[in-house]
Design a protein around this motif. Structure first.
Motif, short mmCIF file in Angstrom:
data_model
loop_
_atom_site.label_atom_id
_atom_site.label_comp_id
_atom_site.label_asym_id
_atom_site.label_seq_id
_atom_site.Cartn_x
_atom_site.Cartn_y
_atom_site.Cartn_z
N ARG A 190 24.90 -21.71 -40.64
CA ARG A 190 25.66 -20.53 -40.03
C ARG A 190 26.56 -21.62 -38.79
O ARG A 190 27.92 -21.39 -38.65
CB ARG A 190 24.87 -19.82 -39.07
CG ARG A 190 25.45 -18.72 -38.32
CD ARG A 190 24.78 -17.62 -37.98
NE ARG A 190 24.83 -16.38 -39.25
CZ ARG A 190 23.74 -16.12 -40.07
NH1 ARG A 190 22.79 -16.93 -39.91
NH2 ARG A 190 23.86 -15.33 -40.89
N GLY A 233 18.61 -15.59 -49.59
CA GLY A 233 17.68 -14.74 -49.33
C GLY A 233 18.06 -13.54 -50.35
O GLY A 233 17.10 -13.00 -51.04
N GLY A 267 18.48 -2.51 -47.11
CA GLY A 267 17.45 -3.01 -48.16
C GLY A 267 17.93 -4.07 -48.81
O GLY A 267 19.05 -4.18 -49.82
N GLN A 283 16.67 -20.57 -46.24
CA GLN A 283 15.90 -19.78 -45.11
C GLN A 283 16.31 -18.30 -45.06
O GLN A 283 17.36 -18.11 -45.54
CB GLN A 283 16.07 -20.55 -43.85
CG GLN A 283 17.17 -20.24 -43.24
CD GLN A 283 17.52 -21.09 -41.76
OE1 GLN A 283 16.35 -20.71 -41.15
NE2 GLN A 283 18.43 -21.87 -41.36
N TRP A 284 15.50 -17.54 -44.44
CA TRP A 284 15.80 -16.10 -44.06
C TRP A 284 16.19 -16.28 -42.35
O TRP A 284 15.10 -16.18 -41.62
CB TRP A 284 14.57 -15.36 -44.21
CG TRP A 284 14.13 -15.24 -45.74
CD1 TRP A 284 15.13 -14.85 -46.79
CD2 TRP A 284 12.91 -14.72 -46.17
NE1 TRP A 284 14.23 -14.61 -47.72
CE2 TRP A 284 13.03 -14.15 -47.41
CE3 TRP A 284 11.79 -14.40 -45.42
CZ2 TRP A 284 11.90 -13.72 -48.24
CZ3 TRP A 284 10.68 -13.85 -46.25
CH2 TRP A 284 10.67 -13.78 -47.60
N GLU A 285 17.12 -16.65 -42.34
CA GLU A 285 17.51 -16.92 -40.85
C GLU A 285 17.32 -15.89 -39.90
O GLU A 285 17.07 -15.85 -38.87
CB GLU A 285 18.83 -17.69 -40.72
CG GLU A 285 19.20 -18.24 -39.46
CD GLU A 285 20.33 -19.07 -39.37
OE1 GLU A 285 21.41 -18.81 -40.22
OE2 GLU A 285 20.38 -20.12 -38.42
N ASN A 305 21.62 -21.29 -46.98
CA ASN A 305 21.00 -21.98 -45.96
C ASN A 305 19.54 -22.21 -45.95
O ASN A 305 18.98 -22.67 -44.95
CB ASN A 305 21.34 -21.24 -44.41
CG ASN A 305 20.78 -19.85 -44.49
OD1 ASN A 305 20.08 -19.50 -45.31
ND2 ASN A 305 20.85 -19.43 -43.51
N GLY A 326 23.73 -14.01 -49.08
CA GLY A 326 22.74 -15.26 -48.48
C GLY A 326 21.86 -15.80 -49.63
O GLY A 326 21.75 -14.86 -50.83
C1 LIG Z 1 13.85 -5.20 -49.29
C2 LIG Z 1 13.87 -6.06 -47.84
N1 LIG Z 1 12.91 -6.98 -47.54
C3 LIG Z 1 12.99 -7.67 -46.61
C4 LIG Z 1 14.06 -7.46 -45.47
C5 LIG Z 1 13.93 -8.44 -44.17
N2 LIG Z 1 15.08 -9.22 -43.95
C6 LIG Z 1 16.16 -9.02 -43.45
S1 LIG Z 1 17.37 -10.01 -43.59
C7 LIG Z 1 16.44 -11.11 -44.33
C8 LIG Z 1 16.77 -12.74 -44.75
C9 LIG Z 1 17.87 -12.68 -45.45
O1 LIG Z 1 18.10 -13.88 -45.98
P1 LIG Z 1 19.57 -14.49 -46.19
O2 LIG Z 1 20.17 -13.55 -47.26
O3 LIG Z 1 19.43 -15.98 -46.74
O4 LIG Z 1 20.54 -14.69 -45.04
P2 LIG Z 1 20.04 -15.31 -43.79
O5 LIG Z 1 19.21 -14.49 -43.00
O6 LIG Z 1 19.47 -16.51 -44.06
O7 LIG Z 1 21.46 -15.35 -43.20
C10 LIG Z 1 15.11 -10.66 -44.60
C11 LIG Z 1 13.91 -10.94 -45.39
C12 LIG Z 1 15.01 -6.49 -45.91
N3 LIG Z 1 15.94 -6.39 -45.13
N4 LIG Z 1 15.10 -5.85 -46.85
#
Ligand SMILES: Cc1ncc(C[n+]2csc(CCOP(=O)(O)OP(=O)(O)O)c2C)c(N)n1
Length: 574
Positions: free
Chosen positions: A572, A463, A436, A493-495, A491, A461
Motif C-alpha cells: 500500500r 485475499g 462479502g 496478506q490480509w492487510e 501484498n 487484493g
Molecule cells: C467472506 C469474507 N470473509 C472475510 C472477510 C474479512 N476481510 C475483510 S478485508 C479482508 C482482507 C482482504 O485481503 P486483500 O484482498 O488481500 O486486501 P488487503 O486487506 O490486503 O488490502 C478480510 C479477510 C470478509 N470481508 N468477507
C-alpha cells in the motif's frame, strides 16, 4: 391488452418462455438433478430455435450471483440465477447479502427436492432427495431477500413470476427468491395463455416532498461551506448529471464516501476527494451544511463528525436504510426520493435561493482546495513511480492511464480512486459495503456480459482473489467468451485484518512485535499461472516501471479474447 399462447410440454418450458417474455435474457445456472426438466427444455429450444433466455453454466453459485449483480449494475437488467436446492443456496448466500445491501435486483431461484417419494414424474429417485430437503429452504436467505415463495402448481406460474418481478424492482430494489419443486417443473401445464406485455408495471420514480426540497435548498444556499457526501447514486447516470447541476448551482463541494460507483467526475473543480475505509475527508469538519446522497455510511462517527451546528440532509430512495438494524446518523431534513428525480429539483431551488456572487466565491475556494488536493495525490503517485516496490498509488494511477471511454473498472478494494481519475458514469463499480469478499471477479465478468463491447478490468487484493472462486471465473470467461483483465494487488496478506488489530490495539503486542497472526498470505501462489488453465495470458509484475507495459500486454490479450491476469507484487505505502 395482448396475450400469448404458450405451447409447452412441461412447466419448465413454459417458465423459461415466460422469463424471456418478461425481459430475462440470461439464465446463470449451477445445476443438479432438480434441473431435469429445465435441461430438457433448453435442449428443445436449442433444437427448435430459442424461446428462452441464454443458458450459461457457472461452476460456482457465488460467482453466478456476483455475475448477476455486475450484469444489473452495468446494464440495468436483471438476470435469472438458478442453483441446486438448499446446498446451492448456501453457497450463494454471501453474494445475496451483497446484492441486498446494494439494492440490486436478482431473480434468484433454486430447485426444491422432489416433494413426493414416488408416483409422479420427477418424484424422488436418489438418496439426496431425502437428505436435501429443508423444513424451510428460503429461511437461509429470508433476511436478505425482499420476497420468497415456492411455485406450488403450474397454473400459478405467471402470477408468481410477475409478483417476483414487481417486488425485486420496487424501491428499494433487491433480490427475490423462488423455489421450484421438481414435480412442478416436470408437470404438463396444459394450454397456457399469458398476458404479454404484462400488466404489472413497476416503473415509478419516487418524487420528493416539495417542502423538504425547499428547506434543503435554503440550507445549502445560505451555507458558507456546504458539502455533499455520496456513495451509490452513480448507478444511474442521470443522478451524476443531477449532482453536477446541484453542485454548480450552489458552489457545493462533493466528497465520494467509499464510493460504489462513479458518482461525480474526479476532475470537476468541486470534487473534494474521498472518504475511504478508515479515513474521513477533511472537508467534513469544515462544513456548515451537509447533504448525504445514497450513502449508508457517510462518515465514521468514531473518527470525525460534522460540526454539531451543521444541518444534515439525507437524500435517497430509503434515506433511513430501513433494513440496517442500527444506524444513528443525525438527520434534520429527510428526502425520500429517487436521486435522479430529486437532484435537478433541488438544483433549481438552490439557484432560486442562492446569491450568485456568494456561489462564485464558494466555488473558487473549493476549486483551489480541489487543485491543492489533486496536486498532492499526483505527487504521491509520481513519487512511487521511482520506488523499488510498486505502491498502491502508482498501481492505481497506471490502471487509470489505460482506461478509455469503453473501459469499466470493477474494484474490490485496492484501486485507490484518489490516484485513478475516473470521470465517466458507468465506468466504475466497487464492492458494496457489506463486503462479502470475492465479489469483484464474478461482478466483473457480469459487467462484461452486460456490455460485451466494453473492456473490463477487475482490481482485487490477493485475499479477495482467493475468495472470488477464481477458477470458476476463468472457466466462465473462456466458455462464454467474456474475457477480462484481472489485476491482483498482491501484498501477500490480509492487510485489512492487520489494520483492524492496530485500530483496536494501537499499542498492543502485535504492533510492537510487528507480527499479525492470521493475516499473512505467504508463501504467495503464482496466481499468474492460473491463466494457463484457460489458455489465457498471465504475468508477474514486480517493479513500478514494468507495470504500464504489462497492463498494455494484458489488455491486448483480452482484445484477442483471452482472459488475462497480472500478479502485481505491491505494498500500500512504499
Ligand atoms: C467472506 C469474507 N470473509 C472475510 C472477510 C474479512 N476481510 C475483510 S478485508 C479482508 C482482507 C482482504 O485481503 P486483500 O484482498 O488481500 O486486501 P488487503 O486487506 O490486503 O488490502 C478480510 C479477510 C470478509 N470481508 N468477507
Amino acid at each position: 391488452m395482448g396475450s400469448r399462447r404458450l405451447h409447452s410440454e412441461t412447466t419448465a418450458e413454459a417458465y423459461l418462455e415466460l422469463l424471456k417474455d418478461r425481459g430475462i435474457d440470461v439464465f446463470l445456472g449451477n445445476a443438479g438433478t432438480d434441473f431435469a426438466s429445465l435441461v430438457e427444455a433448453f435442449a428443445r429450444f436449442e433444437a427448435e430455435g430459442g424461446r428462452g433466455p441464454r443458458p450459461l453454466v457457472v461452476p460456482h453459485e457465488f460467482v453466478a450471483v456476483s455475475m448477476a449483480h455486475g450484469y444489473y449494475a452495468a446494464g440495468g437488467r436483471p438476470a435469472a440465477v438458478m442453483v441446486h436446492v438448499n446446498v446451492g443456496t448456501g453457497n450463494a448466500a454471501t453474494a445475496i447479502i451483497t446484492a441486498a445491501r446494494a439494492n440490486i435486483p436478482v431473480f434468484m431461484t433454486a430447485g426444491r427436492t422432489p416433494i413426493t417419494e414416488e408416483g409422479l414424474p420427477g418424484s424422488r429417485d436418489l438418496h439426496i432427495h431425502w437428505a436435501q430437503e429443508s423444513f424451510d429452504q428460503a429461511s437461509m436467505l429470508r433476511e436478505y431477500v425482499k420476497w420468497d415463495y415456492e411455485l406450488r402448481t403450474p397454473p400459478q406460474l405467471e402470477a408468481v413470476v410477475d409478483r417476483a418481478f414487481e417486488l425485486m424492482h420496487a424501491e428499494p430494489r433487491g433480490p427475490v427468491y423462488l423455489t421450484l419443486p421438481r414435480e412442478v417443473l416436470a408437470a404438463d401445464p396444459g394450454t397456457m395463455t399469458i398476458t404479454s406485455p404484462p400488466r404489472r408495471e413497476w416503473r415509478s420514480e419516487r418524487w420528493p416532498d416539495p417542502a423538504r426540497i425547499d428547506e434543503a435548498a435554503r440550507i445549502l444556499a445560505r451555507a458558507e461551506s456546504p458539502i455533499v457526501l455520496v456513495s451509490a447514486a452513480g448507478i444511474d447516470p442521470r443522478a451524476v448529471a443531477g449532482l453536477i447541476e446541484l453542485a454548480e448551482a450552489g458552489g457545493i463541494g462533493v466528497v465520494e464516501a467509499d464510493p460504489i460507483y462513479m458518482n461525480f467526475p474526479h476532475g470537476h473543480d468541486l470534487h473534494l476527494g474521498y472518504n475511504q475505509a478508515g479515513t474521513t475527508n477533511p472537508s467534513l469538519a469544515d462544513a456548515d451544511a451537509v447533504m448525504v446522497v445514497e450513502a449508508d455510511v457517510p462518515w465514521y462517527p468514531a473518527l470525525g463528525k460534522p460540526a454539531s451546528g451543521a444541518p444534515v440532509i439525507h437524500l435517497g430512495v430509503d434515506p433511513f436504510f430501513s433494513r440496517y438494524p442500527m444506524r444513528s446518523y443525525p438527520c434534520d431534513v429527510p428526502i425520500a426520493a429517487t436521486p435522479a428525480a430529486a437532484l435537478p429539483l433541488l438544483a433549481e431551488a438552490v439557484r432560486r435561493h442562492a446569491d450568485a456572487p456568494a456561489v462564485s466565491r464558494r466555488r473558487e475556494r473549493m476549486a483551489a482546495e480541489h487543485r491543492r488536493r489533486q496536486a498532492a495525490w499526483e505527487e504521491t503517485a509520481l513519487e512511487q513511480a521511482s520506488a523499488s516496490t510498486i505502491g498502491f498509488a502508482w498501481a492505481s494511477r497506471c490502471i487509470a492511464d489505460v482506461v478509455d471511454e469503453h473501459t469499466a473498472v470493477v474494484n474490490e478494494y485496492p484501486l485507490d480512486r484518489r490516484f485513478a481519475a475516473l470521470s465517466r458514469p458507468g465506468s466504475y463499480f466497487a464492492s458494496p459495503h457489506s463486503s462479502g469478499l470475492g465479489f469483484g471477479l464474478g461482478a466483473a465478468v457480469g459487467v462484461k456480459l452486460a456490455r460485451p463491447e466494453a473492456t473490463v478490468i477487475a482490481t482485487v487484493g490477493d485475499g479477495a482473489y482467493f475468495f472470488g472462486e477464481p477458477l470458476s471465473c476463468l472457466f466462465v470467461q473462456r466458455a462464454h467468451r467474456l474475457p477480462i483483465l484481472t489485476v491482483i494487488f498482491n501484498n501477500q496478506q490480509w492487510e485489512a485484518v492487520k489494520f483492524g488489530a492496530l485500530a483496536v490495539h494501537p499499542s498492543g503486542v502485535a504492533k510492537s512485535r510487528g507480527r499479525f497472526p492470521l493475516s499473512e498470505l505467504r508463501p504467495s501462489p503464482r496466481f499468474e499461472e492460473m491463466a494457463k488453465t484457460v489458455d489465457g495470458h498471465g504475468e508477474r509484475v514486480e517493479t513500478p516501471g514494468e507495470l504500464p507495459a504489462a497492463l498494455k500486454r494484458g489488455l491486448a490479450a483480452v482484445r484477442e479474447g483471452r482472459p488475462a491476469i497480472l500478479n502485481v507484487l505491491c505494498q500500500r505505502n512504499v
